[in-house]
Design an enzyme around this catalytic site. Structure first.
Site, PDB file in Angstrom:
ATOM      1  N   GLY A   1       0.598 -12.032  -2.361  1.00  0.00           N
ATOM      2  CA  GLY A   1       1.034 -13.148  -3.211  1.00  0.00           C
ATOM      3  C   GLY A   1       2.121 -12.657  -4.131  1.00  0.00           C
ATOM      4  O   GLY A   1       1.993 -11.596  -4.711  1.00  0.00           O
ATOM      5  N   HIS A   2       3.226 -13.367  -4.199  1.00  0.00           N
ATOM      6  CA  HIS A   2       4.227 -12.983  -5.177  1.00  0.00           C
ATOM      7  C   HIS A   2       4.890 -14.211  -5.767  1.00  0.00           C
ATOM      8  O   HIS A   2       4.941 -15.262  -5.149  1.00  0.00           O
ATOM      9  CB  HIS A   2       5.262 -12.005  -4.601  1.00  0.00           C
ATOM     10  CG  HIS A   2       5.766 -12.393  -3.248  1.00  0.00           C
ATOM     11  ND1 HIS A   2       5.329 -11.789  -2.095  1.00  0.00           N
ATOM     12  CD2 HIS A   2       6.649 -13.337  -2.861  1.00  0.00           C
ATOM     13  CE1 HIS A   2       5.937 -12.348  -1.068  1.00  0.00           C
ATOM     14  NE2 HIS A   2       6.739 -13.279  -1.506  1.00  0.00           N
TER      15      HIS A   2
ATOM     16  N   ASP B   1      -0.972  -5.340  -6.070  1.00  0.00           N
ATOM     17  CA  ASP B   1      -0.738  -5.991  -7.365  1.00  0.00           C
ATOM     18  C   ASP B   1      -0.036  -5.089  -8.378  1.00  0.00           C
ATOM     19  O   ASP B   1      -0.282  -5.168  -9.576  1.00  0.00           O
ATOM     20  CB  ASP B   1      -2.051  -6.511  -7.976  1.00  0.00           C
ATOM     21  CG  ASP B   1      -2.823  -7.352  -6.984  1.00  0.00           C
ATOM     22  OD1 ASP B   1      -2.199  -8.184  -6.308  1.00  0.00           O
ATOM     23  OD2 ASP B   1      -4.048  -7.158  -6.869  1.00  0.00           O
TER      24      ASP B   1
ATOM     25  N   GLN C   1       0.374  -5.344  -0.397  1.00  0.00           N
ATOM     26  CA  GLN C   1      -0.812  -4.553  -0.756  1.00  0.00           C
ATOM     27  C   GLN C   1      -0.418  -3.159  -1.287  1.00  0.00           C
ATOM     28  O   GLN C   1       0.643  -3.044  -1.859  1.00  0.00           O
ATOM     29  CB  GLN C   1      -1.795  -4.461   0.425  1.00  0.00           C
ATOM     30  CG  GLN C   1      -2.515  -5.782   0.730  1.00  0.00           C
ATOM     31  CD  GLN C   1      -1.747  -6.693   1.662  1.00  0.00           C
ATOM     32  OE1 GLN C   1      -1.198  -6.253   2.656  1.00  0.00           O
ATOM     33  NE2 GLN C   1      -1.701  -7.975   1.351  1.00  0.00           N
TER      34      GLN C   1
ATOM     35  N   LYS D   1       5.199  -5.482  -7.187  1.00  0.00           N
ATOM     36  CA  LYS D   1       6.270  -5.175  -6.218  1.00  0.00           C
ATOM     37  C   LYS D   1       7.303  -6.298  -6.161  1.00  0.00           C
ATOM     38  O   LYS D   1       8.494  -6.053  -5.991  1.00  0.00           O
ATOM     39  CB  LYS D   1       5.677  -4.980  -4.811  1.00  0.00           C
ATOM     40  CG  LYS D   1       4.763  -3.789  -4.695  1.00  0.00           C
ATOM     41  CD  LYS D   1       4.155  -3.680  -3.309  1.00  0.00           C
ATOM     42  CE  LYS D   1       3.082  -4.705  -3.028  1.00  0.00           C
ATOM     43  NZ  LYS D   1       1.875  -4.605  -3.829  1.00  0.00           N
TER      44      LYS D   1
HETATM   45  P1  IMP Z   1      -7.989  -8.646   3.265  1.00  0.00           P
HETATM   46  O1  IMP Z   1      -6.618  -8.052   3.268  1.00  0.00           O
HETATM   47  O2  IMP Z   1      -8.017 -10.098   2.897  1.00  0.00           O
HETATM   48  O3  IMP Z   1      -8.730  -8.359   4.536  1.00  0.00           O
HETATM   49  O4  IMP Z   1      -8.818  -7.920   2.116  1.00  0.00           O
HETATM   50  C1  IMP Z   1      -9.203  -6.553   2.222  1.00  0.00           C
HETATM   51  C2  IMP Z   1      -9.121  -5.861   0.861  1.00  0.00           C
HETATM   52  O5  IMP Z   1      -7.769  -5.778   0.441  1.00  0.00           O
HETATM   53  C3  IMP Z   1      -9.860  -6.594  -0.257  1.00  0.00           C
HETATM   54  O6  IMP Z   1     -10.395  -5.632  -1.136  1.00  0.00           O
HETATM   55  C4  IMP Z   1      -8.765  -7.394  -0.927  1.00  0.00           C
HETATM   56  O7  IMP Z   1      -9.084  -7.695  -2.257  1.00  0.00           O
HETATM   57  C5  IMP Z   1      -7.602  -6.427  -0.831  1.00  0.00           C
HETATM   58  N1  IMP Z   1      -6.293  -7.098  -0.819  1.00  0.00           N
HETATM   59  C6  IMP Z   1      -5.730  -7.794   0.191  1.00  0.00           C
HETATM   60  N2  IMP Z   1      -4.505  -8.247  -0.158  1.00  0.00           N
HETATM   61  C7  IMP Z   1      -4.293  -7.823  -1.412  1.00  0.00           C
HETATM   62  C8  IMP Z   1      -3.190  -7.945  -2.315  1.00  0.00           C
HETATM   63  O8  IMP Z   1      -2.128  -8.526  -2.005  1.00  0.00           O
HETATM   64  N3  IMP Z   1      -3.348  -7.363  -3.529  1.00  0.00           N
HETATM   65  C9  IMP Z   1      -4.472  -6.670  -3.878  1.00  0.00           C
HETATM   66  N4  IMP Z   1      -5.516  -6.519  -3.076  1.00  0.00           N
HETATM   67  C10 IMP Z   1      -5.433  -7.086  -1.849  1.00  0.00           C
END
Ligand code: IMP
Length: 441
Positions: free
Chosen positions: A39-40, A12, A227, A15
């Protein structure tokens, strides 16, 4: 040449704005890890598009590739493509045959396991998209790959092996009733059809060959990291991490071009001027207690609510040890700093310059999350900068940025050891001040 865009913090960082800005100069935009947990938002001709899987370049008539390091939920992919088509666009999206498929049972298991882990505070606060369970099956050599969807016989064999195990896990270990998501016939029928659509629309590619031939032809390729470094499975705050490698090395393993190709290009770290966190786990510079009001203010002003889940994000001061760690792990050649407008008008601006731990000063993050959680930030205070007309600043360029904000940016660049290529002063596309275009370096 190639430009790799990497999140320097916890995801977040904004990017998307830079992928959008520099993706316009690229011929191909490729994602190398993650799935629809990202998400973008892309704004094109005043229209807003919210995407979680389709690479944003695909909206701008670029080829968008989901590399082998991605985990792909084909239902999300098709619904995003369908929506874009309904809105008059014709996105060109290719998916690696080596990428793994997020199956219905993965999503169910993601929820079940998070729930089970929450009793011992080990839940990562996942997005519930089935990311972890899919990567788990990839490493366990029982995953379903995109290429398998094109071959009904192989698909059937794989499902007959894996689904009974998943059902037993859900029912016997977690005591949860399973449904269609764990039914071999139902899943087979649905995914054979998905495979047919992938074939009919010629969407699958050998990503390494596809991207390698573009690189060989002298095309510009942008690798779009999702991420961020501190939620990287290897370099992040394990176990509160995602299950892939958002760091720059992932751009090679997750697409099939060599690390030398990525390394000959530019690697740009995206930094948010403060910290936000959507998941669980420690956060040394978090604004809590007496600072909660300030956190609320920054959250509202910065729109810090999860793009995918809508969850309010936790807020903290910039964590500089985290950035030094990211600079080393990724080898940044440049930085883009976003959201300096959000900090405007505050009474005080601080950063966590280093940590104190057991009487020692640390300049980067310790390797275990338990030790990181015990770190006390050594805060450094900066003169605040005033609220200004940021659109005017964006139009005028870097010199129009308030002096104190420039001091903050220069400090950051020095500590991280990389020049600043861009500064985000607002959410609109036109509100990014470009100091250098990495494709022209
Ligand atoms: P997962 O990727 O859904 O397995 O989540 C694992 C961890 O990564 C959690 O703490 C999520 O909140 C974080 N996370 C996953 N995708 C994003 C993102 O695009 N932005 C910020 N945090 C993310």
């Amino acid at each position: 040449m190639t430009v790799t865009i990497v999140g320097s913090q916890l995801g977040d960082e904004g990017k998307g704005a830079l992928v959008d800005l520099w993706g316009g100069d690229a011929d191909v935009v490729a994602r190398y890890q993650g799935g629809d947990n990202a998400g973008h938002t892309v704004v094109q001709d005043g229209d807003e598009y919210k995407l979680s899987l389709v690479p944003s370049g695909a909206i701008r008539d670029k080829v968008g590739v989901l590399g082998n390091g991605c985990v792909v939920n084909p239902k999300t992919l098709f619904s995003e493509i369908d929506e874009l088509r309904e809105r008059g666009l014709d996105p060109d999206v290719r998916v690696a045959r080596r990428a793994h498929v997020i199956m219905p049972y993965h999503r169910v298991l993601d929820g079940i396991e998070e729930e089970a882990k929450s009793d011992s505070d080990l839940d990562a606060g996942t997005t519930g998209r089935g990311i972890g369970p899919t990567y788990e099956d990839k490493a366990g050599r029982r995953g379903i790959r995109v290429g398998d969807l094109l071959d009904p016989e192989v698909l059937r064999d794989r499902l007959e092996y894996v689904i009974p195990q998943k059902r037993a896990l859900a029912e016997d270990v977690f005591g949860v009733d399973t449904g269609e998501a764990f039914d071999v016939d139902a899943v087979y029928e649905e995914y054979v059809e998905i495979g047919e659509r992938l074939r009919e629309e010629s969407m699958t590619v050998n990503a390494g060959e596809f991207l390698g031939s573009h690189v060989d032809a002298g095309d510009d390729v942008l690798f779009e990291g999702a991420q961020g470094t501190s939620i990287d499975i290897d370099h992040g705050i394990y176990p509160y991490v995602t299950s892939s490698n958002p760091t720059a090395g992932g751009a090679a393993t997750g697409t099939g071009v060599g690390p030398t190709v990525v390394g000959r290009g530019e690697v740009v770290g995206i930094v948010k001027a403060y910290l936000s966190r959507v998941g669980t786990g420690p956060l040394p510079t978090e604004l809590t207690g007496d600072d909660e009001e300030l956190a609320d203010y920054i959250r509202e002003k910065g729109g810090e609510f999860g793009t995918v889940t809508g969850r309010p994000r936790r807020i903290g001061w910039l964590d500089v040890p985290m950035l030094r760690h990211a600079a080393r792990a990724n080898g940044f050649t440049g930085l883009a700093v976003n959201h300096i407008d959000v900090l405007a008008g505050l009474d005080e601006v601080k950063v966590g310059h280093s940590y104190g731990l057991d009487g020692e000063e640390l300049l980067t993050m310790p390797a275990t999350t338990e030790r990181w959680g015990r770190c006390e930030p050594n805060l450094r205070e900066f003169e605040p900068w005033p609220e200004v007309d940021w659109s005017a600043v964006a139009a005028e360029g870097y010199d129009a940025i308030p002096e104190n904000a420039q001091t903050y940016l220069e400090y950051l660049s020095e500590e991280v050891g990389a020049p600043i290529y861009a500064v985000g002063v607002g959410p609109d596309r036109a509100q990014t001040i470009e100091l250098a275009n990495p494709f022209e370096q």
